[in-house]
Design a protein around this motif. Structure first.
Motif, PDB file in Angstrom:
ATOM      1  N   ARG A   1      -3.954  51.677  66.113  1.00  0.00           N
ATOM      2  CA  ARG A   1      -3.715  52.777  67.061  1.00  0.00           C
ATOM      3  C   ARG A   1      -2.290  53.318  66.923  1.00  0.00           C
ATOM      4  NH1 ARG A   1      -7.095  49.512  70.334  1.00  0.00           N
ATOM      5  NH2 ARG A   1      -5.322  48.505  71.375  1.00  0.00           N
ATOM      6  N   LEU A   2      -1.357  52.439  66.576  1.00  0.00           N
ATOM      7  CA  LEU A   2       0.028  52.858  66.394  1.00  0.00           C
ATOM      8  C   LEU A   2       0.165  53.788  65.192  1.00  0.00           C
ATOM      9  CD1 LEU A   2       2.893  52.296  67.573  1.00  0.00           C
ATOM     10  CD2 LEU A   2       3.094  50.459  65.890  1.00  0.00           C
ATOM     11  N   MET A   3      -0.563  53.478  64.128  1.00  0.00           N
ATOM     12  CA  MET A   3      -0.490  54.289  62.914  1.00  0.00           C
ATOM     13  C   MET A   3      -1.340  55.553  63.006  1.00  0.00           C
ATOM     14  SD  MET A   3      -0.558  51.471  59.839  1.00  0.00           S
ATOM     15  CE  MET A   3       0.831  50.355  59.562  1.00  0.00           C
ATOM     16  N   ASP A   4      -2.360  55.533  63.857  1.00  0.00           N
ATOM     17  CA  ASP A   4      -3.266  56.676  64.003  1.00  0.00           C
ATOM     18  C   ASP A   4      -2.619  57.725  64.911  1.00  0.00           C
ATOM     19  OD1 ASP A   4      -5.403  58.399  64.128  1.00  0.00           O
ATOM     20  OD2 ASP A   4      -6.562  57.146  65.510  1.00  0.00           O
TER      21      ASP A   4
ATOM     22  N   GLU B   1      13.979  36.095  65.589  1.00  0.00           N
ATOM     23  CA  GLU B   1      14.551  37.186  66.390  1.00  0.00           C
ATOM     24  C   GLU B   1      14.833  38.409  65.531  1.00  0.00           C
ATOM     25  OE1 GLU B   1      17.860  35.977  68.741  1.00  0.00           O
ATOM     26  OE2 GLU B   1      16.728  34.465  69.850  1.00  0.00           O
ATOM     27  N   GLU B   2      15.331  38.202  64.321  1.00  0.00           N
ATOM     28  CA  GLU B   2      15.585  39.336  63.438  1.00  0.00           C
ATOM     29  C   GLU B   2      14.282  40.035  63.067  1.00  0.00           C
ATOM     30  OE1 GLU B   2      17.799  37.985  60.103  1.00  0.00           O
ATOM     31  OE2 GLU B   2      19.632  37.638  61.249  1.00  0.00           O
ATOM     32  N   PHE B   3      13.239  39.242  62.823  1.00  0.00           N
ATOM     33  CA  PHE B   3      11.933  39.810  62.494  1.00  0.00           C
ATOM     34  C   PHE B   3      11.424  40.684  63.634  1.00  0.00           C
ATOM     35  CE2 PHE B   3       7.230  39.081  62.894  1.00  0.00           C
ATOM     36  CZ  PHE B   3       6.838  39.924  61.870  1.00  0.00           C
ATOM     37  N   LEU B   4      11.528  40.198  64.870  1.00  0.00           N
ATOM     38  CA  LEU B   4      11.043  40.965  66.021  1.00  0.00           C
ATOM     39  C   LEU B   4      11.902  42.193  66.276  1.00  0.00           C
ATOM     40  CD1 LEU B   4      10.096  37.983  68.347  1.00  0.00           C
ATOM     41  CD2 LEU B   4       8.531  39.511  67.127  1.00  0.00           C
ATOM     42  N   ASP B   5      13.194  42.098  65.939  1.00  0.00           N
ATOM     43  CA  ASP B   5      14.070  43.259  66.103  1.00  0.00           C
ATOM     44  C   ASP B   5      13.624  44.431  65.241  1.00  0.00           C
ATOM     45  OD1 ASP B   5      15.706  42.261  68.044  1.00  0.00           O
ATOM     46  OD2 ASP B   5      17.355  41.710  66.695  1.00  0.00           O
ATOM     47  N   TYR B   6      13.036  44.133  64.076  1.00  0.00           N
ATOM     48  CA  TYR B   6      12.517  45.214  63.236  1.00  0.00           C
ATOM     49  C   TYR B   6      11.584  46.120  64.048  1.00  0.00           C
ATOM     50  CZ  TYR B   6      14.022  43.454  58.637  1.00  0.00           C
ATOM     51  OH  TYR B   6      14.749  43.071  57.549  1.00  0.00           O
ATOM     52  N   PHE B   7      10.804  45.531  64.932  1.00  0.00           N
ATOM     53  CA  PHE B   7       9.829  46.282  65.709  1.00  0.00           C
ATOM     54  C   PHE B   7      10.453  46.875  66.974  1.00  0.00           C
ATOM     55  CE2 PHE B   7       7.596  43.072  63.258  1.00  0.00           C
ATOM     56  CZ  PHE B   7       6.637  43.834  62.611  1.00  0.00           C
ATOM     57  N   TYR B   8      11.156  46.058  67.739  1.00  0.00           N
ATOM     58  CA  TYR B   8      11.700  46.526  69.014  1.00  0.00           C
ATOM     59  C   TYR B   8      12.715  47.653  68.832  1.00  0.00           C
ATOM     60  CZ  TYR B   8       9.493  43.098  72.104  1.00  0.00           C
ATOM     61  OH  TYR B   8       8.586  42.379  72.835  1.00  0.00           O
ATOM     62  N   LYS B   9      13.468  47.638  67.754  1.00  0.00           N
ATOM     63  CA  LYS B   9      14.494  48.661  67.554  1.00  0.00           C
ATOM     64  C   LYS B   9      13.929  49.970  67.013  1.00  0.00           C
ATOM     65  CE  LYS B   9      18.452  45.587  66.940  1.00  0.00           C
ATOM     66  NZ  LYS B   9      19.520  45.130  66.030  1.00  0.00           N
ATOM     67  N   ARG B  10      12.685  49.956  66.558  1.00  0.00           N
ATOM     68  CA  ARG B  10      12.118  51.151  65.942  1.00  0.00           C
ATOM     69  C   ARG B  10      10.916  51.723  66.679  1.00  0.00           C
ATOM     70  NH1 ARG B  10      14.719  48.070  62.532  1.00  0.00           N
ATOM     71  NH2 ARG B  10      15.720  48.939  60.680  1.00  0.00           N
ATOM     72  N   LEU B  11      10.240  50.899  67.447  1.00  0.00           N
ATOM     73  CA  LEU B  11       9.049  51.362  68.152  1.00  0.00           C
ATOM     74  C   LEU B  11       9.380  51.509  69.633  1.00  0.00           C
ATOM     75  CD1 LEU B  11       6.447  49.004  66.412  1.00  0.00           C
ATOM     76  CD2 LEU B  11       7.115  51.339  65.763  1.00  0.00           C
ATOM     77  N   LYS B  12       9.792  52.697  70.019  1.00  0.00           N
ATOM     78  CA  LYS B  12      10.348  52.909  71.356  1.00  0.00           C
ATOM     79  C   LYS B  12       9.350  53.455  72.367  1.00  0.00           C
ATOM     80  CE  LYS B  12      14.648  51.868  70.196  1.00  0.00           C
ATOM     81  NZ  LYS B  12      15.343  50.691  70.761  1.00  0.00           N
ATOM     82  N   ASP B  13       8.256  54.048  71.904  1.00  0.00           N
ATOM     83  CA  ASP B  13       7.324  54.639  72.870  1.00  0.00           C
ATOM     84  C   ASP B  13       6.426  53.552  73.466  1.00  0.00           C
ATOM     85  OD1 ASP B  13       5.539  54.036  70.853  1.00  0.00           O
ATOM     86  OD2 ASP B  13       5.081  56.114  70.346  1.00  0.00           O
TER      87      ASP B  13
ATOM     88  N   ARG C   1       3.186  52.953  73.299  1.00  0.00           N
ATOM     89  CA  ARG C   1       2.255  52.322  72.370  1.00  0.00           C
ATOM     90  C   ARG C   1       2.994  51.344  71.456  1.00  0.00           C
ATOM     91  NH1 ARG C   1      -1.846  56.229  69.253  1.00  0.00           N
ATOM     92  NH2 ARG C   1      -2.212  56.774  71.426  1.00  0.00           N
ATOM     93  N   GLY C   2       4.180  51.749  71.012  1.00  0.00           N
ATOM     94  CA  GLY C   2       4.980  50.874  70.163  1.00  0.00           C
ATOM     95  C   GLY C   2       5.428  49.625  70.890  1.00  0.00           C
ATOM     96  N   GLN C   3       5.834  49.768  72.136  1.00  0.00           N
ATOM     97  CA  GLN C   3       6.275  48.611  72.908  1.00  0.00           C
ATOM     98  C   GLN C   3       5.128  47.649  73.187  1.00  0.00           C
ATOM     99  OE1 GLN C   3       9.703  47.828  74.096  1.00  0.00           O
ATOM    100  NE2 GLN C   3       9.813  49.120  72.271  1.00  0.00           N
ATOM    101  N   GLN C   4       3.937  48.184  73.370  1.00  0.00           N
ATOM    102  CA  GLN C   4       2.770  47.312  73.545  1.00  0.00           C
ATOM    103  C   GLN C   4       2.522  46.483  72.299  1.00  0.00           C
ATOM    104  OE1 GLN C   4      -0.561  49.764  74.691  1.00  0.00           O
ATOM    105  NE2 GLN C   4       0.447  50.500  76.554  1.00  0.00           N
ATOM    106  N   PHE C   5       2.677  47.109  71.141  1.00  0.00           N
ATOM    107  CA  PHE C   5       2.519  46.355  69.899  1.00  0.00           C
ATOM    108  C   PHE C   5       3.607  45.296  69.767  1.00  0.00           C
ATOM    109  CE2 PHE C   5       3.510  45.658  65.414  1.00  0.00           C
ATOM    110  CZ  PHE C   5       2.284  45.192  64.972  1.00  0.00           C
ATOM    111  N   CYS C   6       4.833  45.649  70.143  1.00  0.00           N
ATOM    112  CA  CYS C   6       5.938  44.684  70.081  1.00  0.00           C
ATOM    113  C   CYS C   6       5.640  43.441  70.911  1.00  0.00           C
ATOM    114  CB  CYS C   6       7.230  45.335  70.579  1.00  0.00           C
ATOM    115  SG  CYS C   6       7.920  46.575  69.466  1.00  0.00           S
ATOM    116  N   GLU C   7       5.090  43.650  72.080  1.00  0.00           N
ATOM    117  CA  GLU C   7       4.780  42.512  72.954  1.00  0.00           C
ATOM    118  C   GLU C   7       3.717  41.612  72.334  1.00  0.00           C
ATOM    119  OE1 GLU C   7       3.698  44.297  76.645  1.00  0.00           O
ATOM    120  OE2 GLU C   7       5.730  45.034  77.054  1.00  0.00           O
ATOM    121  N   VAL C   8       2.719  42.222  71.687  1.00  0.00           N
ATOM    122  CA  VAL C   8       1.656  41.436  71.059  1.00  0.00           C
ATOM    123  C   VAL C   8       2.203  40.634  69.884  1.00  0.00           C
ATOM    124  CG1 VAL C   8      -0.502  41.561  69.751  1.00  0.00           C
ATOM    125  CG2 VAL C   8      -0.199  42.962  71.795  1.00  0.00           C
TER     126      VAL C   8
END
Length: 210
Positions: free
Chosen positions: A173-176, A118-130, A132-139
């Motif tokens: 795509r997230l980094m581009d 859960e802490e690992f996934l929080d790194y992404f969910y708390k920082r990738l809010k748009d 495209r970012g949320q799509q990556f979080c789900e994957v």
């Protein structure tokens, strides 16, 4: 093809530099990405986006370890994918085990060899809010629980997550940012630095200091 001889030479140079810097209590540094290792920090400079901070002496070991891991990631990406990566070279770079081991170290801030899911996934969910970012979080969330459903992540399972089909396509795509189908080293390292800032500390920005 990866230039492993160049990679090894640069890594040796970094390791020598790290040894030379051991024991230094007041190195000079600056960064465009807020990097915190403790709540006991002092602001040294502000730009329009972020604040560069200088940890107190007691926090230098943590800070230096993080900065060295980021530097090694940069060298490894450049040696494998070059300064400008298309999707193919990006995938090659992000599947090199030596790179993934350093990436794991950046997430493993307490250096205990494993990551709470859960802490690992929080790194992404708390920082990738748009979107495209949320799509990556789900994957990455789906991949994490599929590969390691009932245990914390270790280096081996962490690496397997990044080999999940479609995950690196979405990360690319997230980094581009400008959509030119190229990810530069700076774009890659900027996002890695943003994602791996320690969870327990609030990032300082010009806006929340005002």
């Amino acid at each position: 093809m990866a230039d492993y001889s160049a990679l090894n030479m640069e890594l040796v140079a970094i390791q020598k530099q790290e040894r030379d810097q051991d024991g230094e209590s007041n190195p000079n540094f600056s960064t465009t990405t807020t990097t915190t290792c403790s709540s006991d920090t002092s602001v040294t400079s502000v730009n329009t986006n972020t604040v560069a901070i200088r940890p107190k002496v007691g926090d230098m070991c943590c800070f230096n370890k993080r900065e060295k891991a980021l530097k090694r990631c940069r060298v490894q990406l450049a040696a494998t994918g070059g300064e400008r990566m298309n999707l193919a070279t990006f995938k090659e770079a992000f599947t090199q085990q030596v790179f993934l081991d350093n990436l794991f170290q950046l997430f493993d801030v307490d250096a205990n060899g494993h990551l709470d899911q859960e802490e690992f996934l929080d790194y992404f969910y708390k920082r990738l809010k748009d979107d495209r970012g949320q799509q990556f979080c789900e994957v990455i969330e789906t991949a994490t629980f599929a590969i390691s459903p009932d245990e914390s992540l270790r280096s081996e399972t962490f690496s397997r997550i990044f080999s999940t089909k479609g995950l690196l396509d979405k990360l690319f795509r997230l980094m581009d940012k400008n959509g030119d189908n190229i990810v530069t080293i700076n774009e890659a390292i900027d996002l890695i630095a943003k994602l791996t800032v320690a969870q327990s500390h609030t990032s300082l920005t010009k806006e929340n200091l005002e």
